[in-house]
Write an enzyme that holds these catalytic residues in place. Structure first.
Site, PDB file in Angstrom:
ATOM      1  N   SER A  16      19.934  20.280  69.406  1.00 50.17           N
ATOM      2  CA  SER A  16      21.252  20.419  68.789  1.00 50.17           C
ATOM      3  C   SER A  16      21.136  20.851  67.340  1.00 50.17           C
ATOM      4  CB  SER A  16      22.001  19.080  68.786  1.00 50.17           C
ATOM      5  OG  SER A  16      22.023  18.522  70.054  1.00 50.17           O
TER       6      SER A  16
ATOM      7  N   ASN B  90      20.870  10.820  61.747  1.00 56.20           N
ATOM      8  CA  ASN B  90      21.690   9.654  61.368  1.00 56.20           C
ATOM      9  C   ASN B  90      20.868   8.422  61.664  1.00 56.20           C
ATOM     10  OD1 ASN B  90      22.343  10.687  64.272  1.00 56.20           O
ATOM     11  ND2 ASN B  90      22.682   8.490  64.321  1.00 56.20           N
TER      12      ASN B  90
HETATM   13 CL1  6GU Z   1      21.825   7.124  67.292  1.00 54.35          CL
HETATM   14  N1  6GU Z   1      21.246   7.832  69.714  1.00 54.35           N
HETATM   15  C1  6GU Z   1      20.983   8.707  70.671  1.00 54.35           C
HETATM   16  N2  6GU Z   1      20.758   8.240  71.908  1.00 54.35           N
HETATM   17  N3  6GU Z   1      20.922  10.033  70.469  1.00 54.35           N
HETATM   18  C2  6GU Z   1      21.131  10.479  69.233  1.00 54.35           C
HETATM   19  C3  6GU Z   1      21.428   9.626  68.182  1.00 54.35           C
HETATM   20  C4  6GU Z   1      21.470   8.263  68.474  1.00 54.35           C
HETATM   21  N4  6GU Z   1      21.598  10.365  67.064  1.00 54.35           N
HETATM   22  C5  6GU Z   1      21.420  11.645  67.412  1.00 54.35           C
HETATM   23  N5  6GU Z   1      21.140  11.726  68.729  1.00 54.35           N
END
Ligand code: 6GU
Length: 273
Positions: A29, A234
């Site tokens: 992404s 994040n």
């Molecule tokens: Cl916090 N969790 C997951 N499963 N995928 C993510 C994410 C978090 N942040 C970006 N992709």
């Protein structure tokens, strides 16, 4: 896995390209922009390739871009297939099999992931040292075709040690603060709860995302050398006192895009022939 389907897809792609890529890139992404820098590209929409799954999500481009990047012949997936979209594990990993069939030897797998390690910060890049399959499924379940790989593949070096070393060297040379850690693959599509994030930390995870594990499992089975790079977009739930949004993921990835592009391009240059 039907070998004939693989051959069909590979034959089709081979007719569209005039080079022999040895490096495969799966772009996560927000990281697909790297494919825009490929020289003399052959661009093939997934929907044109026999037996390729059909793309569903908007915002993810669904195409192969084949050409030269930093003097290397590469084949890039601009957009990938996620398990949470409803594809089977076999569909998610079909493109990896096709890359192998096309002669690819080294695979760079990239993703956006949430940081679980408290010392990480959004915007960090993380070299994946290992992964935890927390998806409750595997693309290798079912009859095994010995021509594609062993029934019980060794995963002790799923992420190639030499490539990790090389990646660290490149990061140092570019003065990039690159972390290293364990990627946990969850199915999504919901982000984890704060309690799940605490659990994943105890289990040894440093970052969590919704991809990569299926592709790397199949790459390992096929004997591909893998380098994994996460963009920490994040912090996972509960680490900071704030909600998670997909917008944040997109925004941060856009900010580190420059670092990411420079890093991968330098790696391509440094890759032994
Ligand atoms: Cl916090 N969790 C997951 N499963 N995928 C993510 C994410 C978090 N942040 C970006 N992709």
């Amino acid at each position: 896995m039907n070998k004939m389907y693989l051959r069909d897809a590979a034959n089709f792609i081979q007719k569209e390209m005039d080079i022999s890529p040895t490096v495969g890139l799966i772009l996560g992404s927000g990281l697909g922009v790297l494919a825009d820098e490929i020289q003399n590209p052959a661009v093939i929409p997934y929907k044109d390739i026999p037996h390729f799954p059909e793309s569903t999500v908007s915002g993810h481009k669904g195409q192969l871009v084949i050409g030269e990047l930093e003097g290397r012949q590469v084949i890039a997936m601009q957009g990938r297939f996620h398990y949470y979209e409803g594809y089977t594990m076999e569909q998610v990993t079909f493109p990896v099999r096709v890359m192998k069939e096309l002669g690819v030897e080294t695979l760079f797998v990239t993703n956006a992931a949430g940081g679980i390690n408290e010392t990480f910060e959004p915007g960090n890049l993380m070299i994946i040292s290992d992964h935890i399959n927390n998806m409750g499924d595997s693309p290798l379940i079912g009859p095994n075709d010995e021509q594609l790989g062993p029934r019980f593949p060794d995963m002790s070096e799923a992420y190639d040690r030499d490539l990790i070393k090389l990646a660290k060297l490149c990061a140092e040379r570019l003065d990039l603060k690159v972390r290293e850690g364990v990627y946990v693959g969850n199915t999504g599509p919901a982000y984890e709860t704060a309690a799940e994030v605490r659990m994943l930390r105890i289990l040894g995870g440093d970052a969590v995302g919704m991809s990569t594990v299926p592709e790397v499992t199949v790459a390992s089975h096929s004997g591909l050398r893998v380098l994994g790079i996460s963009c920490i977009s994040n912090m996972a739930a509960g680490i900071l006192d704030q909600p998670l949004t997909h917008d944040e993921v997109i925004e941060t990835t856009a900010q580190v895009r420059g670092d990411f592009l420079g890093f991968v391009k330098d790696l391509l240059k440094a890759l032994p022939a």
